[in-house]
Design an enzyme around this catalytic site. Structure first.
Site, short mmCIF file in Angstrom:
data_model
loop_
_atom_site.label_atom_id
_atom_site.label_comp_id
_atom_site.label_asym_id
_atom_site.label_seq_id
_atom_site.Cartn_x
_atom_site.Cartn_y
_atom_site.Cartn_z
N TRP A 102 0.82 -1.22 0.00
CA TRP A 102 0.00 0.00 0.00
C TRP A 102 0.84 1.26 0.00
O TRP A 102 0.58 2.20 -0.75
CB TRP A 102 -1.02 -0.02 1.14
CG TRP A 102 -2.13 -0.97 0.85
CD1 TRP A 102 -2.46 -2.08 1.57
CD2 TRP A 102 -3.04 -0.95 -0.27
NE1 TRP A 102 -3.51 -2.74 0.96
CE2 TRP A 102 -3.89 -2.07 -0.16
CE3 TRP A 102 -3.20 -0.09 -1.36
CZ2 TRP A 102 -4.89 -2.34 -1.08
CZ3 TRP A 102 -4.21 -0.37 -2.29
CH2 TRP A 102 -5.04 -1.48 -2.14
N ASP A 177 -1.88 6.37 6.40
CA ASP A 177 -2.97 5.56 5.88
C ASP A 177 -3.31 4.53 6.96
O ASP A 177 -2.52 3.62 7.24
CB ASP A 177 -2.52 4.86 4.59
CG ASP A 177 -3.61 3.95 4.00
OD1 ASP A 177 -4.64 3.73 4.66
OD2 ASP A 177 -3.40 3.47 2.87
N LYS A 201 -12.87 -1.59 5.90
CA LYS A 201 -12.16 -2.61 6.69
C LYS A 201 -12.72 -2.65 8.10
O LYS A 201 -13.15 -3.68 8.57
CB LYS A 201 -10.65 -2.31 6.73
CG LYS A 201 -10.00 -1.91 5.39
CD LYS A 201 -10.02 -2.98 4.36
CE LYS A 201 -9.58 -2.59 2.95
NZ LYS A 201 -8.36 -1.88 2.75
C1 PLP Z 1 -7.80 -1.40 1.39
C2 PLP Z 1 -6.67 -0.44 1.51
C3 PLP Z 1 -6.45 0.56 0.55
C4 PLP Z 1 -7.32 0.69 -0.68
O1 PLP Z 1 -8.52 1.28 -0.39
P1 PLP Z 1 -9.57 1.64 -1.54
O2 PLP Z 1 -10.77 1.94 -0.76
O3 PLP Z 1 -9.69 0.45 -2.43
O4 PLP Z 1 -9.06 2.81 -2.27
C5 PLP Z 1 -5.40 1.43 0.74
N1 PLP Z 1 -4.61 1.34 1.81
C6 PLP Z 1 -4.77 0.38 2.74
C7 PLP Z 1 -3.86 0.33 3.91
C8 PLP Z 1 -5.81 -0.53 2.61
O5 PLP Z 1 -6.00 -1.48 3.55
#
Ligand code: PLP
Length: 365
Positions: A102, A177, A201
């Site tokens: 990521w 993030d 999530k």
């Molecule tokens: C799932 C995830 C993403 C992607 O998220 P989207 O909603 O598909 O844009 C980005 N960073 C992390 C850490 C994730 O778990």
């Protein structure tokens, strides 16, 4: 009706109480005579839903008053572009700590907008650990330092909170993030300039993105930044410059209320520690399965693991599914298995997984 134990990395399982309440309110929300999806985002009913969701999130995460909470769209991946467009200001560079798929993706996107410098990378070790802050090498004048504090794919979680004051660079805002571990553990929001995550999530349905941003970082956007993605515009309009993802905000609000009923973040963190310990202790004790992540950096939310005999992978997946344990296949870039055990996964679900794994190992080992 029978529900499975759902170990999906995202969109992921939601608390059953939340789904039941949403089902009850589907046609008529609290006497409004209509469901939440059918409401004007500017009406008093939805306004009360959005305000409560924001207040509950602020309370749960102890978000200081000088931070704004934004409800956006586009997911975490869109934020990879929205962040540089908003935070660069007069700067032409930003720093990235790369700890997995990521943050590597975030770095790649940032390079479309600025000089993105790698302050530290765990790639040489196969993305199984987090470089210590003392090893981070920041550039001279970055707009921000980017981190992904839980790498959902690799199952690597920061065992510390990024704190640039500790390395003498307090002036650089930290961006994190937190998509896959927001609300799973205590976080000191004041250590960050900006926290963001997709909701799917640990919070609610896909389509809602949460951004928590320090007020002094608003108003720095580059001219090309789309108005609907300009943090200052979003903040000034209470996340209603454009129509927000109303149903996602409603479900998120129900999840926040559920979390408060569980005792808040401290209580859920204790549960998450117990869940992760149950699974990792079993992995460590077994010769049949293995975890490849540095034990100090193992994620409490996403647990990749491998069968010693990988020729059994397909049988493992088929039998676990038949036993009511689903979405255990690892991400294709990592292979093996992955169990995502977010807030909504009870200890009983992790126990069911460990019981199945033990039985499988006994039969096939
Ligand atoms: C799932 C995830 C993403 C992607 O998220 P989207 O909603 O598909 O844009 C980005 N960073 C992390 C850490 C994730 O778990």
């Amino acid at each position: 009706m029978s529900r499975v134990w759902n170990f999906s990395a995202g969109p992921a399982a939601l608390p059953e109480e939340v789904l039941k309440q949403a089902a009850e309110e589907m046609l008529d929300w609290q006497g409004a005579g209509m469901g939440v999806m059918e409401m004007s985002h500017r009406g008093k009913e939805f306004t009360s839903i959005a305000e409560a969701a924001e207040a509950d999130l602020r309370e749960l995460m102890a978000v200081p008053d000088n931070y704004r909470i934004l409800f956006m769209q586009g997911g975490a991946i869109a934020e990879n572009a929205i962040i540089p467009m908003n935070l660069l200001g007069q700067h032409d560079s930003a720093d990235y700590v790369v700890t997995g798929a990521w943050s590597a993706k975030s770095l790649k996107e940032a390079r479309r907008y600025c000089k993105a410098h790698v302050a530290a990378s765990a790639e040489a070790g196969g993305f199984t650990s987090v470089p210590a802050m003392t090893e981070w090498s920041l550039s001279d004048d970055p707009a921000y330092l980017f981190t992904c504090t839980n790498e959902t794919i690799g199952g690597v979680e920061y065992p510390f909170e990024p704190d640039l004051a500790a390395i003498g660079r307090a002036e650089v805002p930290v961006v994190a993030d937190v998509s896959s571990h927001i609300l799973s553990r205590a976080m000191d929001v004041s250590k960050y300039g900006l926290l963001f995550g997709g909701a799917q999530k640990n919070i609610g349905p896909a389509g809602l993105t949460i951004v928590i941003v320090r007020e002094d970082l608003l108003g720095r956007s580059v001219p090309a930044c789309p108005t609907a993605f300009d943090y200052k515009t979003v903040a000034d309009n209470g996340s209603m410059y454009n129509t927000p993802p109303t149903y996602g905000i409603y479900i998120a609000g129900l999840v926040f209320q559920w979390l408060k009923r569980q005792g808040g973040v401290a209580a859920i963190e204790a549960q998450n520690i117990a869940k992760a310990k149950l699974l990792y202790d079993y992995l460590d004790a077994s010769d049949f399965y293995a975890s490849k992540v540095d034990p100090a950096c193992r994620s409490r939310m996403n647990v990749p693991f491998f069968l010693a005999d990988e020729s059994l992978n397909e049988v493992f997946l088929a039998e676990s599914k038949a036993a009511g344990l689903v979405q255990l296949k690892g991400h294709k870039s990592v292979g093996g298995m992955r169990a995502s055990i977010y807030n909504a996964m009870p200890l009983a679900g992790v126990q069911a997984l460990v019981d199945f794994m033990r039985d499988f190992a006994a039969r096939k080992g």
